[in-house]
Scaffold this active site. Structure first.
Site, mmCIF file in Angstrom:
data_model
loop_
_atom_site.group_PDB
_atom_site.id
_atom_site.type_symbol
_atom_site.label_atom_id
_atom_site.label_comp_id
_atom_site.label_asym_id
_atom_site.label_seq_id
_atom_site.Cartn_x
_atom_site.Cartn_y
_atom_site.Cartn_z
ATOM 1 N N HIS A 1 9.959 96.224 29.471
ATOM 2 C CA HIS A 1 9.996 96.249 30.932
ATOM 3 C C HIS A 1 10.508 97.596 31.443
ATOM 4 O O HIS A 1 10.138 98.004 32.552
ATOM 5 C CB HIS A 1 10.861 95.107 31.455
ATOM 6 C CG HIS A 1 10.234 93.764 31.280
ATOM 7 N ND1 HIS A 1 10.967 92.598 31.140
ATOM 8 C CD2 HIS A 1 8.929 93.388 31.209
ATOM 9 C CE1 HIS A 1 10.140 91.571 30.996
ATOM 10 N NE2 HIS A 1 8.902 92.029 31.034
ATOM 11 N N HIS B 1 -2.743 93.458 29.225
ATOM 12 C CA HIS B 1 -1.916 94.586 28.784
ATOM 13 C C HIS B 1 -2.731 95.602 27.985
ATOM 14 O O HIS B 1 -2.664 96.815 28.246
ATOM 15 C CB HIS B 1 -0.736 94.093 27.941
ATOM 16 C CG HIS B 1 0.318 93.394 28.721
ATOM 17 N ND1 HIS B 1 1.204 94.046 29.550
ATOM 18 C CD2 HIS B 1 0.652 92.078 28.802
ATOM 19 C CE1 HIS B 1 2.029 93.191 30.102
ATOM 20 N NE2 HIS B 1 1.716 91.981 29.667
#
Length: 427
Positions: A260, A390
């Site tokens: 993150h 992703h």
């Protein structure tokens, strides 16, 4: 794995090399080719895939983010001119609107199976991805896009947004009874991504204002207080909860999650550009987030990013999912454009070298979603190949200017040169 050290005298940036761009294009096409034939569930939504690329057996539970991400990815495909993508978009949008949307209480339910709601809770994370799907679908003129965009925006504003903090609440019961005691950065990070997409789709400055407020809270204040380690878990007043112990290691793992930090590095630069480059803290924060990630979470012996660290910066979950290294590729690409340096170019190459050597499944297609510490395929948390989002964005982000979201950059490129059939290796 041996690592080549890039220096200022080394050849030019890989992002500009036609061969590298063609290689990325090929990988994106392989990803689409894995999902295209089998992903649609005729009962609504999309199948998760097993390790070989076949639909997982049993009664398929469809969490909302899986459907919304598929819509977003196939908007990318449609903008690129990939045949069959519009059917995928419509299938996903119909399921979001007629399946996940709660006609009785409003909002969007977390997961469904063939019999209806499986988990009817209303989660900020899921609503962020509905906003992303609707914003993306608006770019290709889907007939439900404007209605869904208005609907989910109203829900986010009226139910989730906490103006006193500049961020959203985490979760409610189906009837909007609050689930108290927790605030999370992950849902707010993805909402930042979605708010930027909504701003690009509508030019409504309120979306951008909210994105800037979330970034200020989570990165400029809380991450800066932790020397640019991004805290995941907070109490209702947005004080960091370092004692948090996970109930769900997939969405709320204990400790910190360096993937993150990498995601925020890219989002901070994107937000800086969209906001007119007026927030000077954003590019320097992006650089620090990336540097902390590679310093603390990269396995210097085997390569790859450890999933989580404890608050002493030691690896906690030592396995290496695909999504942190995918986010690292996007972050390194943005940094290479906005903060060009030998350091960022070296890491861009190192990241892609590791992906190519360890994460790409050359037998069945797609990427391995989890590797163990030794970079061998594993399935302790992620069971198959559920995700296109992703890996696809990692392949395509470097092909376009780092001046906004991938979808908007593709749209602008093709609007500006609509008669051109191929662009330096673009899909």
């Amino acid at each position: 794995m041996p690592e080549f050290s890039f220096t200022s005298s080394s050849p030019g940036a890989w992002r500009d090399a036609p061969w590298h761009r063609s290689w990325l294009t090929k990988q994106a096409n392989i990803l689409f080719g894995l999902f295209d034939p089998v992903a649609i569930n005729p009962r609504g939504g999309f199948f998760d895939l097993d390790a070989t690329g076949k639909p997982l057996p049993g009664k398929a539970v469809r969490p909302i983010h899986t459907t919304a991400r598929a819509v977003h990815c196939y908007v990318i495909a449609s903008l690129l001119g990939r045949p069959g993508s519009d059917r995928m978009i419509d299938h996903g949008m119909q399921y979001l609107w007629h399946g996940h949307r709660d006609g009785k209480h409003g909002g969007y339910m977390w997961s469904l199976d063939d019999d209806g709601p499986k988990d009817a809770s209303k989660q900020g994370y899921g609503h962020a991805f509905v906003l992303l799907a609707a914003s993306s679908a608006k770019l290709v003129g889907h007939p439900l896009a404007d209605r869904m965009l208005a609907d989910v925006t109203t829900v986010l504003n009226d139910r989730f947004w906490e103006e006193q903090h500049g961020a959203i609440a985490e979760e409610f019961e189906r009837d909007w009874t609050p689930m108290r005691g927790y605030r999370g950065q992950n849902s707010n990070m993805h909402l930042t991504e979605a708010l930027m997409a909504a701003y690009e789709a509508t030019a409504d400055q309120e979306y951008l204002r909210k994105a800037e407020r979330i970034a200020d809270l989570i990165i400029n204040r809380r991450a800066r207080e932790c020397d640019f380690r991004v805290a995941e878990h907070f109490d209702e007043r947005w004080a960091i909860d370092r004692s948090y112990r996970a109930v769900n290691e997939m969405f709320r793992p204990s400790g910190t999650t360096p993937g993150h930090w990498l995601e925020w590095a890219r989002l901070a630069l994107q937000l800086w550009v969209l906001g007119g480059k007026k927030h000077d803290w954003m590019p320097s924060a992006a650089e620090m987030l990336f540097r902390r990630s590679v310093e603390l979470a990269w396995d210097g012996t085997k390569g790859g990013f450890f999933y989580t660290l404890d608050w002493a910066d030691k690896p906690s979950f030592r396995f290496k999912p695909w999504w942190p290294i995918a986010e690292a590729a996007g972050a390194a690409s943005f940094l290479a454009e906005h903060r060009p340096s030998a350091f960022h170019e070296e890491w861009y190459r190192r990241i892609w070298n590791t992906i190519a050597e360890a994460y790409i499944d050359r037998e069945h297609g797609g990427w391995f979603e989890e590797l163990d510490e030794q970079l061998r395929p594993a399935h302790s948390l992620f069971v198959g190949k559920a995700d296109l989002y992703h890996a696809l964005q990692a392949c395509l982000i470097p092909l376009y200017p780092a001046q906004g979201s991938l979808t908007n950059m593709i749209r602008q490129r093709y609007d500006a040169s609509s008669s051109k059939t191929s662009i330096d290796g673009d899909v």
